[in-house]
Design an enzyme around this catalytic site. Structure first.
Site, PDB file in Angstrom:
ATOM      1  N   LYS A   1     -18.855 -33.965  28.412  1.00 31.02           N
ATOM      2  CA  LYS A   1     -18.860 -32.974  27.330  1.00 31.02           C
ATOM      3  C   LYS A   1     -17.899 -31.859  27.709  1.00 31.02           C
ATOM      4  O   LYS A   1     -17.611 -31.661  28.891  1.00 31.02           O
ATOM      5  CB  LYS A   1     -20.269 -32.392  27.155  1.00 31.02           C
ATOM      6  CG  LYS A   1     -20.531 -31.870  25.773  1.00 31.02           C
ATOM      7  CD  LYS A   1     -20.844 -32.989  24.813  1.00 31.02           C
ATOM      8  CE  LYS A   1     -21.072 -32.490  23.406  1.00 31.02           C
ATOM      9  NZ  LYS A   1     -21.547 -33.585  22.539  1.00 31.02           N
TER      10      LYS A   1
HETATM   11  P1  NAD Z   1     -20.335 -28.701  12.732  1.00 29.17           P
HETATM   12  O1  NAD Z   1     -19.563 -27.623  13.371  1.00 29.17           O
HETATM   13  O2  NAD Z   1     -19.636 -29.648  11.810  1.00 29.17           O
HETATM   14  O3  NAD Z   1     -21.561 -28.066  11.911  1.00 29.17           O
HETATM   15  C1  NAD Z   1     -22.481 -27.208  12.507  1.00 29.17           C
HETATM   16  C2  NAD Z   1     -23.410 -26.709  11.402  1.00 29.17           C
HETATM   17  O4  NAD Z   1     -24.466 -25.946  12.011  1.00 29.17           O
HETATM   18  C3  NAD Z   1     -22.730 -25.773  10.412  1.00 29.17           C
HETATM   19  O5  NAD Z   1     -23.246 -26.006   9.114  1.00 29.17           O
HETATM   20  C4  NAD Z   1     -23.151 -24.388  10.899  1.00 29.17           C
HETATM   21  O6  NAD Z   1     -23.119 -23.414   9.867  1.00 29.17           O
HETATM   22  C5  NAD Z   1     -24.561 -24.696  11.347  1.00 29.17           C
HETATM   23  N1  NAD Z   1     -25.097 -23.716  12.286  1.00 29.17           N
HETATM   24  C6  NAD Z   1     -24.475 -23.088  13.295  1.00 29.17           C
HETATM   25  N2  NAD Z   1     -25.313 -22.220  13.884  1.00 29.17           N
HETATM   26  C7  NAD Z   1     -26.495 -22.321  13.239  1.00 29.17           C
HETATM   27  C8  NAD Z   1     -27.748 -21.695  13.369  1.00 29.17           C
HETATM   28  N3  NAD Z   1     -27.940 -20.752  14.293  1.00 29.17           N
HETATM   29  N4  NAD Z   1     -28.737 -22.061  12.514  1.00 29.17           N
HETATM   30  C9  NAD Z   1     -28.532 -23.003  11.572  1.00 29.17           C
HETATM   31  N5  NAD Z   1     -27.365 -23.633  11.389  1.00 29.17           N
HETATM   32  C10 NAD Z   1     -26.364 -23.289  12.205  1.00 29.17           C
HETATM   33  O7  NAD Z   1     -21.054 -29.481  13.919  1.00 29.17           O
HETATM   34  P2  NAD Z   1     -21.603 -30.983  13.917  1.00 29.17           P
HETATM   35  O8  NAD Z   1     -20.516 -31.856  14.413  1.00 29.17           O
HETATM   36  O9  NAD Z   1     -22.262 -31.269  12.629  1.00 29.17           O
HETATM   37  O10 NAD Z   1     -22.687 -30.903  15.085  1.00 29.17           O
HETATM   38  C11 NAD Z   1     -24.027 -30.487  14.838  1.00 29.17           C
HETATM   39  C12 NAD Z   1     -24.912 -30.989  15.950  1.00 29.17           C
HETATM   40  O11 NAD Z   1     -24.841 -32.422  15.988  1.00 29.17           O
HETATM   41  C13 NAD Z   1     -24.547 -30.515  17.358  1.00 29.17           C
HETATM   42  O12 NAD Z   1     -25.736 -30.367  18.105  1.00 29.17           O
HETATM   43  C14 NAD Z   1     -23.752 -31.674  17.918  1.00 29.17           C
HETATM   44  O13 NAD Z   1     -23.796 -31.719  19.333  1.00 29.17           O
HETATM   45  C15 NAD Z   1     -24.493 -32.846  17.309  1.00 29.17           C
HETATM   46  N6  NAD Z   1     -23.719 -34.093  17.231  1.00 29.17           N
HETATM   47  C16 NAD Z   1     -22.525 -34.140  16.570  1.00 29.17           C
HETATM   48  C17 NAD Z   1     -21.843 -35.354  16.496  1.00 29.17           C
HETATM   49  C18 NAD Z   1     -20.565 -35.490  15.719  1.00 29.17           C
HETATM   50  O14 NAD Z   1     -20.076 -36.627  15.600  1.00 29.17           O
HETATM   51  N7  NAD Z   1     -20.000 -34.455  15.153  1.00 29.17           N
HETATM   52  C19 NAD Z   1     -22.355 -36.496  17.119  1.00 29.17           C
HETATM   53  C20 NAD Z   1     -23.592 -36.404  17.779  1.00 29.17           C
HETATM   54  C21 NAD Z   1     -24.264 -35.200  17.819  1.00 29.17           C
END
Ligand code: NAD
Length: 417
Positions: free
Chosen positions: A107
């Site tokens: 990561k």
């Molecule tokens: P992203 O940046 O696309 O979206 C993040 C979202 O979370 C946004 O809508 C933001 O406004 C919201 N957010 C931020 N802080 C917040 C808070 N305090 N309360 C509520 N909402 C909040 O990110 P993503 O890629 O969707 O990732 C989200 C989660 O999923 C992370 O934990 C990431 O590690 C996990 N994840 C992502 C992927 C991927 O392929 N992108 C894969 C596996 C896991």
């Protein structure tokens, strides 16, 4: 190795210690798996648009390389620190092994406020960060991908920066790229699609007795919005969603296709259909069948776990439930789909993207989605069967599988020298 100690890292270690004991894991292997193999801290200086220079802290952590090169996202967020990145790297190791992918976990991240930065500043940040971690990454070594506040464009900048150093195009150095520069069809939606797929399988197992199950989704970025889209298509009534600015709630169900285009225009769910806004913490406690935390870690803790009413918690985010909360939810009989299973769709299609890049041979979107469905379905069944046979919860079953596969590889390879 106290350098890594923070709440999230200690939670990840606690989860490992728990399954190590249940599995009677070799103590030497257990000790080696408790810490990352390699960690790099870098200064990332960039020139801001106003002419000033600012230095950000960047990290890249590789947890384990027993099964192949390491793989894991890059996060730009103000809470990024070494311990969090190390915990996320460890979870990536278990996730890749659980899905039978030939990778270890990694990561990376930069501690910054991406919402306050211009596109040009983000580009300089991504390129300088890439330069600083260049010695660690590569298609045979460690392959980054998007995570919070990074996206396809960020991956294109990383790929371009790396390729400029190497002297030729190296698309396989990152995944989650735009299709035009070697990305895979289906990658953008893969994580959310996978979350929704595991929810569907859980609903089939649990038979909740509701015709139209309801859901609340925290976070409306890549994972949350696509999960909501596919839950809606599967006939689930999504009643609440949120982002960093707050949430919206409609007990009759949100019009998800319209909401998706609203958010594409406005960048937030707030203001949609003039619905009342709701705080993120209240969304978690709504009386719904399915809760999908898809934003940050540690949002369900011992302080609010008792108030969670959902029957299924599908972890779109990594580490949203602390070990203490996990115990409380288990006692309440909540069916938790752990992050290393629920959100594994992203790394599965990242793997497909890497394979396509290496072979210079690209698949159709149908091929990608079919293989994704197969791997997610197989992992879900394996986890469910172990949980039933060994009478353990899903997280423990998933970790037993993931940790077990890594441990077997480590045992066979031995300890060098
Ligand atoms: P992203 O940046 O696309 O979206 C993040 C979202 O979370 C946004 O809508 C933001 O406004 C919201 N957010 C931020 N802080 C917040 C808070 N305090 N309360 C509520 N909402 C909040 O990110 P993503 O890629 O969707 O990732 C989200 C989660 O999923 C992370 O934990 C990431 O590690 C996990 N994840 C992502 C992927 C991927 O392929 N992108 C894969 C596996 C896991």
């Amino acid at each position: 190795m106290q350098e890594f100690y923070n709440e999230t890292f200690l939670n990840a270690q606690k989860q490992l210690d728990h399954v190590a004991q249940l599995m009677n894991l070799d103590t030497g292997i257990h000790e080696r798996l408790r810490y990352p193999r390699k960690a790099l801290i870098v200064s990332v200086p960039i020139r801001l648009d106003n002419g000033q220079t600012r230095v950000y802290s960047g990290y890249r952590v590789q947890h384990d390389q027993s099964l192949g090169p390491t793989k894991g996202g890059i996060r730009f967020h103000h809470e990024v620190n070494l311990g969090e990145v190390a915990a996320l790297a460890m979870w990536m190791t278990w996730k890749c092994a659980l899905l039978n992918l030939p990778y270890g976990g990694a990561k990376g991240g930069v501690c910054c406020f991406p919402e306050e930065m211009s596109v040009a500043e983000m580009e300089r940040l991504a390129r300088r960060y890439t330069t600083e971690i260049l010695s660690m990454i590569g298609p045979e070594k460690d392959i980054p991908a998007p995570d919070m506040y990074t996206n396809e464009q960020t991956m294109a900048w990383i790929m371009d920066t790396y390729s400029n150093f190497i002297g030729y195009a190296v698309p396989g150095v990152v995944t989650g790229k735009p299709v035009a520069v070697g990305g895979s069809l289906g990658r953008r939606e893969a994580t959310g699609r996978g979350v929704a797929h595991t929810v569907k399988m859980a609903l089939e197992k649990l038979k909740l007795g509701t015709d139209v199950p309801t859901a609340a989704v925290q976070g409306f970025g890549n994972v949350g919005s696509i999960t909501a889209k596919y839950l809606d298509l599967q006939g689930v009534k999504v009643v609440a969603v949120s982002d960093v600015q707050g949430g919206i709630y409609n007990p009759n169900g949100l019009d998800i296709p319209r909401l998706l285009s609203y958010v594409a225009d406005r960048g937030t769910v707030i203001g949609f259909d003039e619905l009342d806004s709701m705080e993120n913490k209240d969304l978690l406690e709504l009386d719904v069948d399915i809760l999908v935390p898809a934003a940050l870690a540690n949002v369900i803790t011992e302080h609010n776990a008792e108030k969670i009413k959902a029957k299924i918690v599908a972890e779109g985010a990594n580490g949203p439930v602390t070990p203490e909360a996990d115990e409380i939810l288990q006692k309440k009989g909540v069916f938790i789909i752990p992050g290393i299973l629920a959100n594994a769709g992203g790394v599965v299609v990242s793997y497909f993207e890497w394979v396509q890049d290496i072979q210079h041979l690209f698949w159709s979107e149908d091929q990608v989605n079919e293989k994704l469905g197969y791997l997610m379905g197989r992992a879900f069944e394996e986890v469910y069967n172990i949980s039933q046979a060994k009478k353990v919860d899903n997280r423990t079953a998933a970790m037993m599988l993931g940790v077990g596969r890594v441990a077997s590889a480590k045992m066979l390879r031995g300890l060098y020298p």
